[in-house]
Design a protein around this motif. Sequence first.
Motif, short mmCIF file in Angstrom:
data_model
loop_
_atom_site.label_atom_id
_atom_site.label_comp_id
_atom_site.label_asym_id
_atom_site.label_seq_id
_atom_site.Cartn_x
_atom_site.Cartn_y
_atom_site.Cartn_z
N GLY A 62 1.13 9.79 2.99
CA GLY A 62 2.10 10.21 1.98
C GLY A 62 3.54 9.98 2.35
O GLY A 62 4.45 10.45 1.66
N MET A 63 3.79 9.22 3.44
CA MET A 63 5.17 9.02 3.90
C MET A 63 5.91 7.98 3.06
O MET A 63 7.13 7.97 3.04
N GLY A 64 5.19 7.09 2.39
CA GLY A 64 5.86 6.07 1.59
C GLY A 64 4.94 4.92 1.28
O GLY A 64 3.73 5.10 1.10
N CYS A 68 0.86 -1.18 0.00
CA CYS A 68 0.00 0.00 0.00
C CYS A 68 0.89 1.23 0.00
O CYS A 68 1.92 1.27 0.69
N ALA A 69 0.50 2.23 -0.76
CA ALA A 69 1.33 3.42 -0.89
C ALA A 69 0.47 4.66 -1.04
O ALA A 69 -0.63 4.62 -1.60
N GLN A 71 14.10 1.99 -4.80
CA GLN A 71 14.13 3.41 -4.50
C GLN A 71 12.84 3.93 -3.86
O GLN A 71 12.75 5.08 -3.45
N ILE A 72 11.83 3.09 -3.76
CA ILE A 72 10.58 3.51 -3.12
C ILE A 72 10.81 3.68 -1.62
O ILE A 72 11.37 2.79 -0.98
N PRO A 73 10.38 4.79 -1.02
CA PRO A 73 10.50 4.93 0.44
C PRO A 73 9.54 3.98 1.14
O PRO A 73 8.32 4.05 0.92
N PHE A 74 10.09 3.07 1.93
CA PHE A 74 9.25 2.07 2.58
C PHE A 74 9.19 2.26 4.09
O PHE A 74 10.18 2.61 4.73
N ILE A 75 8.01 2.04 4.62
CA ILE A 75 7.80 1.97 6.07
C ILE A 75 7.80 0.48 6.42
O ILE A 75 6.94 -0.27 5.97
N LYS A 76 8.78 0.08 7.19
CA LYS A 76 8.96 -1.34 7.51
C LYS A 76 8.57 -1.58 8.97
O LYS A 76 8.67 -0.69 9.80
N THR A 78 -4.87 6.53 -1.57
CA THR A 78 -3.92 5.47 -1.28
C THR A 78 -4.21 4.28 -2.19
O THR A 78 -5.35 3.88 -2.36
N ARG A 79 -3.15 3.73 -2.76
CA ARG A 79 -3.31 2.63 -3.70
C ARG A 79 -2.79 1.33 -3.10
O ARG A 79 -1.81 1.33 -2.35
#
Length: 315
Positions: free
Chosen positions: A237-239, A168-169, A194-199, A257-258
């Motif tokens: 919008g954080m990642g 989800c992004a 390169q996508i900013p990810f929240i892990k 959000t997609r």
Amino acid sequence: MDFRQLQYVLKVAECGSITKAAAELYMAQPSLSNYIGKAEKELGVLLFDRSVNPIQLTLAGEEYVKEAKRILYIQEQLQKKLKDISQVSRRRVRIGISNERGVFMLPGILPVFRERFPDVSVEVVPGSHKKLSAMLSEGMLDIVILPTIEKTANFDYIEVYEEEIMVCAGAGIVRSEHLYEDRWNMIDPDKCGQIPFIKMEPGHVITHAFEKVFTGKMNIVFEAYSSAEALRLAAAGMGACLVPQMTMDMIRYDHATRAYSIGPRPVTWPVCACMRKDAYVGSVEKALIQIAQESMGRYTERIHEKLKSLSESFR
């Protein structure tokens, strides 16, 4: 056999204090202290080192506690069998489940179970995957419901349902170059570096899934403590984040959000009811699992429909 002796010693070992243990057992401290002393005299060994605070188990005490847990577990399993045989319904079922998954699944399970088994009490224990697995191993829980990536040899697993794991992004985070060609809703894990990810934080079960899906170097911008937090941050919008379908269905998030399947085949995991291999699975436990399967079966059907659609589109 004096099962009280086993229970009292275990309680003192758990509390690290005879005073605290006595309070939890609703008995006087001197009575418990005398009981433990008498047990040590009968056994011919000291179970506790009282020279330190909190008191600690001796080597003999550690062996005693290990075997006491095993004996009490066997006694509990025998009681379950006898209750099933005599058709006595008054009993307790202890379920371990994470906070988020409990909020998601239990409203569809417990009311139905309660209607069918009004005399059976249900104790729900929330916790992490690691904590609940440990409690199940110790015999402190009857069933643990959790997503399963790797199976443990000491447990039996019954699949409740299959669940998709998706990316989800927030708006504009995932672009066409991150997707499979002509697949606007399917992300390519090899193109996401390169996508900013929240892990999720280390040790979380979704973290294991993340590391299996994304094997290359990833751009981690934040570590979240729950899937719900990760999804809400992504929606802001954080990642992007990796979340199970459960979280997406539970949390309201911005329409921009997609959600993306992970290609070329959707990534899923089985959500299972886990039990110790040596546990007695009675009619009550079997009914609880069946109710859970019936309640959550639509998720498995959704996966099968998606796979069928993909198979037809790739012909």
